[in-house]
Motif scaffolding. Structure first.
Motif, PDB file in Angstrom:
ATOM      1  N   ASP A  41      -2.583  -1.434  -4.278  1.00  0.00           N
ATOM      2  CA  ASP A  41      -1.609  -1.112  -5.317  1.00  0.00           C
ATOM      3  C   ASP A  41      -0.443  -0.331  -4.721  1.00  0.00           C
ATOM      4  OD1 ASP A  41      -0.525  -0.975  -7.863  1.00  0.00           O
ATOM      5  OD2 ASP A  41      -1.963   0.495  -8.611  1.00  0.00           O
ATOM      6  N   GLY A  42      -0.746   0.593  -3.814  1.00  0.00           N
ATOM      7  CA  GLY A  42       0.300   1.365  -3.150  1.00  0.00           C
ATOM      8  C   GLY A  42       1.176   0.505  -2.258  1.00  0.00           C
ATOM      9  N   VAL A  43       0.548  -0.392  -1.491  1.00  0.00           N
ATOM     10  CA  VAL A  43       1.324  -1.301  -0.631  1.00  0.00           C
ATOM     11  C   VAL A  43       2.256  -2.159  -1.477  1.00  0.00           C
ATOM     12  CG1 VAL A  43       1.147  -3.291   0.910  1.00  0.00           C
ATOM     13  CG2 VAL A  43      -0.353  -1.338   1.252  1.00  0.00           C
ATOM     14  N   ALA A 130      -3.685  -4.020 -15.417  1.00  0.00           N
ATOM     15  CA  ALA A 130      -5.116  -4.363 -15.463  1.00  0.00           C
ATOM     16  C   ALA A 130      -5.857  -3.807 -14.246  1.00  0.00           C
ATOM     17  CB  ALA A 130      -5.282  -5.876 -15.552  1.00  0.00           C
ATOM     18  N   ILE A 131      -5.259  -3.912 -13.073  1.00  0.00           N
ATOM     19  CA  ILE A 131      -5.877  -3.369 -11.859  1.00  0.00           C
ATOM     20  C   ILE A 131      -6.024  -1.850 -11.969  1.00  0.00           C
ATOM     21  CG2 ILE A 131      -5.477  -2.945  -9.389  1.00  0.00           C
ATOM     22  CD1 ILE A 131      -4.306  -5.788  -9.269  1.00  0.00           C
ATOM     23  N   ILE A 136      -9.286   3.230 -12.696  1.00  0.00           N
ATOM     24  CA  ILE A 136      -9.684   4.409 -13.463  1.00  0.00           C
ATOM     25  C   ILE A 136     -11.148   4.299 -13.876  1.00  0.00           C
ATOM     26  CG2 ILE A 136      -9.335   5.653 -15.636  1.00  0.00           C
ATOM     27  CD1 ILE A 136      -6.331   4.954 -15.343  1.00  0.00           C
ATOM     28  N   TRP A 137     -11.546   3.143 -14.374  1.00  0.00           N
ATOM     29  CA  TRP A 137     -12.931   2.932 -14.799  1.00  0.00           C
ATOM     30  C   TRP A 137     -13.900   3.136 -13.629  1.00  0.00           C
ATOM     31  CZ3 TRP A 137     -16.255  -1.018 -13.178  1.00  0.00           C
ATOM     32  CH2 TRP A 137     -17.471  -1.068 -13.845  1.00  0.00           C
ATOM     33  N   ALA A 138     -13.585   2.536 -12.487  1.00  0.00           N
ATOM     34  CA  ALA A 138     -14.491   2.619 -11.338  1.00  0.00           C
ATOM     35  C   ALA A 138     -14.589   4.042 -10.795  1.00  0.00           C
ATOM     36  CB  ALA A 138     -14.033   1.668 -10.240  1.00  0.00           C
ATOM     37  N   LEU A 139     -13.482   4.761 -10.771  1.00  0.00           N
ATOM     38  CA  LEU A 139     -13.509   6.117 -10.232  1.00  0.00           C
ATOM     39  C   LEU A 139     -14.214   7.100 -11.161  1.00  0.00           C
ATOM     40  CD1 LEU A 139      -9.955   6.427  -8.653  1.00  0.00           C
ATOM     41  CD2 LEU A 139     -12.134   6.097  -7.479  1.00  0.00           C
TER      42      LEU A 139
END
Length: 149
Positions: A41-43, A130-131, A136-139
């Protein structure tokens, strides 16, 4: 945490529930995937920012959008947030404790930024939103193994 004795008589800690699930430190499989997604996402945000700074003609022209900014400003916003997302992603992959909450905050900020970016690249902004929701959900889903029970 309970301890067991080895044949030499030295106590060894029993494996925690976290390590039995395959996690290592702060980075279980979902957290690792979120770290990779945050890095990617940062890239992509950095590349998006460079594109906006280098050539205004790449993005759609917006009519009377209430949140309209100059594309150069959007380019800098994407570039700066992208670099910070990269740092948080690397921190999560290295298992840094500070990186999980920073990743949640940055993913939330990225959602807001991409909502405001919708008129310029609608499909791309929805995909990134969506990503970020998955990040957020995974973390937040996996329990911190070092937190008190």
């Amino acid at each position: 945490m309970a301890q067991t004795a080895t044949p030499s008589g030295a106590p060894t800690p029993e494996p925690s529930r976290w390590s039995e699930r395959g996690g290592a430190g702060y980075t279980g499989s979902g957290v690792m995937f979120a770290g990779v997604l945050l890095f990617v996402d940062g890239v992509l945000a950095v590349l998006n920012g460079i594109g906006a700074l280098a050539n205004d003609e790449v993005f759609a022209r917006v009519g009377s959008y209430i949140y309209r900014f100059d594309l150069t400003a959007w380019g800098w916003i994407h570039l700066i947030l992208g670099v910070i997302l990269l740092v948080a992603g690397v921190g999560i992959l290295k298992g840094a404790a500070w990186a999980r909450m920073l990743g949640v905050g940055l993913a939330a900020l990225s959602i807001v930024m991409n909502f405001l970016w919708l008129p310029y690249q609608p499909l791309w902004a929805i995909i990134i939103i969506a990503i970020d929701i998955f990040i957020i959900w995974a973390l937040l889903k996996e329990r911190n193994p070092h937190a008190p029970a």
